[in-house]
Write a protein that holds these residues in place. Structure first.
Motif, mmCIF file in Angstrom:
data_model
loop_
_atom_site.group_PDB
_atom_site.id
_atom_site.type_symbol
_atom_site.label_atom_id
_atom_site.label_comp_id
_atom_site.label_asym_id
_atom_site.label_seq_id
_atom_site.Cartn_x
_atom_site.Cartn_y
_atom_site.Cartn_z
ATOM 1 N N ARG A 107 61.370 68.112 -11.295
ATOM 2 C CA ARG A 107 62.035 67.300 -10.761
ATOM 3 C C ARG A 107 61.755 66.192 -11.844
ATOM 4 N NH1 ARG A 107 57.521 66.604 -6.647
ATOM 5 N NH2 ARG A 107 58.980 67.866 -5.330
ATOM 6 N N LEU A 108 61.464 66.293 -12.468
ATOM 7 C CA LEU A 108 61.214 65.616 -13.874
ATOM 8 C C LEU A 108 62.225 65.618 -14.585
ATOM 9 C CD1 LEU A 108 59.725 62.842 -15.278
ATOM 10 C CD2 LEU A 108 58.959 64.262 -16.470
ATOM 11 N N LEU A 109 63.024 66.142 -15.208
ATOM 12 C CA LEU A 109 64.297 66.934 -15.238
ATOM 13 C C LEU A 109 65.244 66.423 -15.170
ATOM 14 C CD1 LEU A 109 65.198 68.001 -18.510
ATOM 15 C CD2 LEU A 109 64.727 70.363 -17.106
ATOM 16 N N MET A 110 65.299 66.838 -14.360
ATOM 17 C CA MET A 110 66.890 66.696 -13.383
ATOM 18 C C MET A 110 67.037 65.091 -12.435
ATOM 19 S SD MET A 110 67.916 70.452 -12.142
ATOM 20 C CE MET A 110 66.431 70.936 -11.435
ATOM 21 N N GLY A 111 65.821 64.611 -11.722
ATOM 22 C CA GLY A 111 65.807 63.272 -11.637
ATOM 23 C C GLY A 111 66.046 62.484 -12.387
ATOM 24 N N GLY A 112 65.213 62.833 -13.310
ATOM 25 C CA GLY A 112 65.770 61.447 -14.481
ATOM 26 C C GLY A 112 67.414 61.635 -15.173
ATOM 27 N N GLY A 113 67.941 62.322 -15.046
ATOM 28 C CA GLY A 113 69.241 63.163 -15.056
ATOM 29 C C GLY A 113 70.224 62.278 -14.024
ATOM 30 N N ILE A 114 69.711 62.960 -12.863
ATOM 31 C CA ILE A 114 70.889 62.246 -12.256
ATOM 32 C C ILE A 114 70.957 60.142 -12.534
ATOM 33 C CG2 ILE A 114 70.985 61.692 -9.794
ATOM 34 C CD1 ILE A 114 69.543 64.276 -9.123
ATOM 35 N N ALA A 115 68.936 59.644 -12.329
ATOM 36 C CA ALA A 115 69.226 58.533 -12.626
ATOM 37 C C ALA A 115 69.686 57.649 -13.654
ATOM 38 C CB ALA A 115 67.487 57.902 -12.817
ATOM 39 N N VAL A 116 69.206 57.955 -14.148
ATOM 40 C CA VAL A 116 70.531 58.000 -15.845
ATOM 41 C C VAL A 116 72.035 57.875 -15.651
ATOM 42 C CG1 VAL A 116 70.815 58.120 -18.867
ATOM 43 C CG2 VAL A 116 68.787 58.283 -17.019
ATOM 44 N N CYS A 117 72.292 59.331 -15.443
ATOM 45 C CA CYS A 117 73.355 59.148 -14.660
ATOM 46 C C CYS A 117 74.642 58.078 -13.993
ATOM 47 C CB CYS A 117 74.124 60.493 -14.291
ATOM 48 S SG CYS A 117 73.901 62.232 -15.024
ATOM 49 N N GLY A 118 73.589 57.922 -12.718
ATOM 50 C CA GLY A 118 74.054 56.496 -11.982
ATOM 51 C C GLY A 118 74.306 55.393 -12.767
ATOM 52 N N VAL A 119 73.574 54.809 -13.205
ATOM 53 C CA VAL A 119 73.961 53.729 -14.275
ATOM 54 C C VAL A 119 75.039 53.549 -15.427
ATOM 55 C CG1 VAL A 119 72.263 51.609 -16.329
ATOM 56 C CG2 VAL A 119 71.055 53.089 -14.190
ATOM 57 N N SER A 120 74.550 54.735 -16.599
ATOM 58 C CA SER A 120 75.725 54.583 -17.861
ATOM 59 C C SER A 120 76.886 54.891 -17.021
ATOM 60 C CB SER A 120 75.449 56.290 -18.607
ATOM 61 O OG SER A 120 75.225 57.657 -17.983
ATOM 62 N N ILE A 121 77.635 55.907 -15.293
ATOM 63 C CA ILE A 121 78.495 55.835 -15.265
ATOM 64 C C ILE A 121 79.014 54.446 -14.370
ATOM 65 C CG2 ILE A 121 78.068 56.676 -13.225
ATOM 66 C CD1 ILE A 121 80.742 58.321 -14.537
ATOM 67 N N ALA A 122 78.180 53.819 -13.839
ATOM 68 C CA ALA A 122 78.691 52.743 -13.477
ATOM 69 C C ALA A 122 79.363 51.916 -14.912
ATOM 70 C CB ALA A 122 77.899 51.594 -12.693
ATOM 71 N N LEU A 123 78.178 51.762 -15.864
ATOM 72 C CA LEU A 123 79.041 50.255 -17.393
ATOM 73 C C LEU A 123 80.515 51.133 -17.518
ATOM 74 C CD1 LEU A 123 75.445 51.078 -19.133
ATOM 75 C CD2 LEU A 123 76.657 49.351 -18.294
ATOM 76 N N MET A 124 80.793 52.384 -17.003
ATOM 77 C CA MET A 124 81.991 52.494 -17.268
ATOM 78 C C MET A 124 83.227 51.539 -16.694
ATOM 79 S SD MET A 124 82.682 54.659 -19.341
ATOM 80 C CE MET A 124 84.378 55.250 -19.102
ATOM 81 N N GLY A 125 82.298 50.365 -15.608
ATOM 82 C CA GLY A 125 83.925 49.943 -15.282
ATOM 83 C C GLY A 125 83.445 47.997 -15.512
ATOM 84 N N PHE A 126 82.617 48.568 -17.690
ATOM 85 C CA PHE A 126 82.892 46.833 -18.332
ATOM 86 C C PHE A 126 83.536 47.804 -18.809
ATOM 87 C CE2 PHE A 126 78.818 46.329 -15.140
ATOM 88 C CZ PHE A 126 79.161 45.151 -14.438
ATOM 89 N N VAL A 127 83.897 48.523 -19.395
ATOM 90 C CA VAL A 127 84.807 49.005 -20.762
ATOM 91 C C VAL A 127 85.848 48.102 -21.019
ATOM 92 C CG1 VAL A 127 86.046 50.548 -21.491
ATOM 93 C CG2 VAL A 127 83.883 51.309 -20.780
ATOM 94 N N THR A 128 86.046 47.865 -22.845
ATOM 95 C CA THR A 128 87.321 46.922 -22.841
ATOM 96 C C THR A 128 86.911 47.173 -24.957
ATOM 97 O OG1 THR A 128 85.423 45.140 -23.767
ATOM 98 C CG2 THR A 128 86.295 44.535 -21.355
#
Length: 347
Positions: free
Chosen positions: A89-110
């Motif tokens: 739960r800790l391993l995969m739950g943490g992975g999902i959370a960080v995935c969400g933040v990092s993939i959203a950051l792709m919208g700010f790529v320059t």
């Protein structure tokens, strides 16, 4: 029975199947790979508009995808080791959370390095923590007698995610641009985090992780790497992985180069997920009945034929047929890999 039983024994309105740990683990695994199937292929969907906006070469975004696959493979290895010892739960739950933040950051790529860092490194590390490797550990542990079909079902989540999410994001891309593709993906990850995490096995009644409490038999990693089968399987599935992710990164842009419009090209990638769903379920059932050897050979024969077709003709029809045949074999070997490893090396 509900009329005769005492109140304490009344039948729950929720079916027992849905409440069983095995069913919850399979549903959780399906949903984890569902969101992964949409997220990891988004860069293939947005490759052409990104390079056109910034004037970059395709190789620069392609390199970010390449970094992603290398990093997520390494992260997946360590996620597998952690899954044997710590809380899933800790391993995969943490992975999902960080995935969400990092993939959203792709919208700010320059700049290209923004994509390398956000998608190639951070998202890749988190994706490895919430990927097919720890999911396979969870599901094989939950359904040991039907490991092939159970892993086929959860791996189908990746194909369904590719179908549903990529199809939806194709519309987002056409309507509001490529940056919003990544913003929407970040929001989807946040929603799925809330739904999935309670389903993932956590601590047992004795206070230890369920992973630590599960007995395991077979070779250690050091023993396995001394065998010929380990290196043969590694080489075979390295070729398979290169095929998978080279094609999914470039097929949309390739189709557009051949005159297919943006929306249809994006949905071509989505339909690869649809036929992949059929393929991966078939692979799990076939592998449980006949072993993994014959299904694996059949999938590689189909891939060879599809590449042969594309080498001969690159018409719209040929590109579509290639995508459908190749898509059928995409992730076909995922449940078969689990069977290979269990047969040769144990759990």
């Amino acid at each position: 029975r509900s009329l005769l039983a005492p109140p304490s024994e009344s039948i729950s309105p929720m079916p027992a199947l849905i409440k069983s740990p095995a069913a919850l683990a399979i549903v959780a695994g399906f949903l984890i790979l569902f969101i992964a199937g949409g997220g990891r292929f988004a860069i293939g969907l947005t490759l052409k508009p990104m390079v056109e906006e910034f004037g970059w070469g395709r190789s620069e975004i392609g390199a970010a995808a390449g970094v992603f696959w290398v990093v997520t493979a390494i992260a997946g290895f360590f996620a597998g080791k952690i899954a044997d010892r710590a809380s899933l739960r800790l391993l995969m739950g943490g992975g999902i959370a960080v995935c969400g933040v990092s993939i959203a950051l792709m919208g700010f790529v320059t700049q290209p390095w923004h994509a390398y860092l956000s998608f190639g490194v951070i998202y890749a590390l988190a994706n490895g923590a919430a990927s097919i490797v720890p999911v396979a550990v969870m599901v094989t542990r939950a359904a040991p007698d039907r490991a092939g079909v159970a892993n086929g079902v959860v791996t189908a989540g990746m194909s369904v995610g590719q179908l549903v999410i990529v199809a939806a994001l194709s519309g987002v891309l056409v309507l509001v641009g490529w940056r919003n593709v990544f913003f929407w993906l970040g929001a989807i990850h946040a929603l799925f985090f809330i739904v999935i995490v309670p389903m993932i096995p956590g601590a047992s009644a004795h206070g230890k992780s369920e992973a630590a409490a599960t007995p395991r038999t077979g070779m250690t990693l050091r023993e396995a790497v001394r065998t010929r089968h380990f290196w043969l399987l590694s080489a075979i599935f390295a070729i398979c992985g290169f095929d998978d992710f080279f094609v999914t990164t470039h097929v949309v842009a390739f189709a557009q180069d051949r005159g297919v419009d943006t929306f249809l090209a994006g949905n071509l990638l989505a339909f690869m997920g649809l036929v992949g769903l059929v393929g991966v379920i078939l692979a799990g059932q076939w592998g449980d009945r006949a072993g993994p050897n014959i299904p694996t050979a059949a999938s590689f024969a189909a891939r060879t034929a599809s590449f042969g077709l594309l080498a001969i003709s690159q018409s719209t029809v040929s590109v579509a047929l290639f995508a459908l045949v190749f898509g059928f074999t995409f992730l076909f070997t995922a449940p078969l890999t689990v069977l290979f490893v269990r047969e040769r090396f144990g759990t």
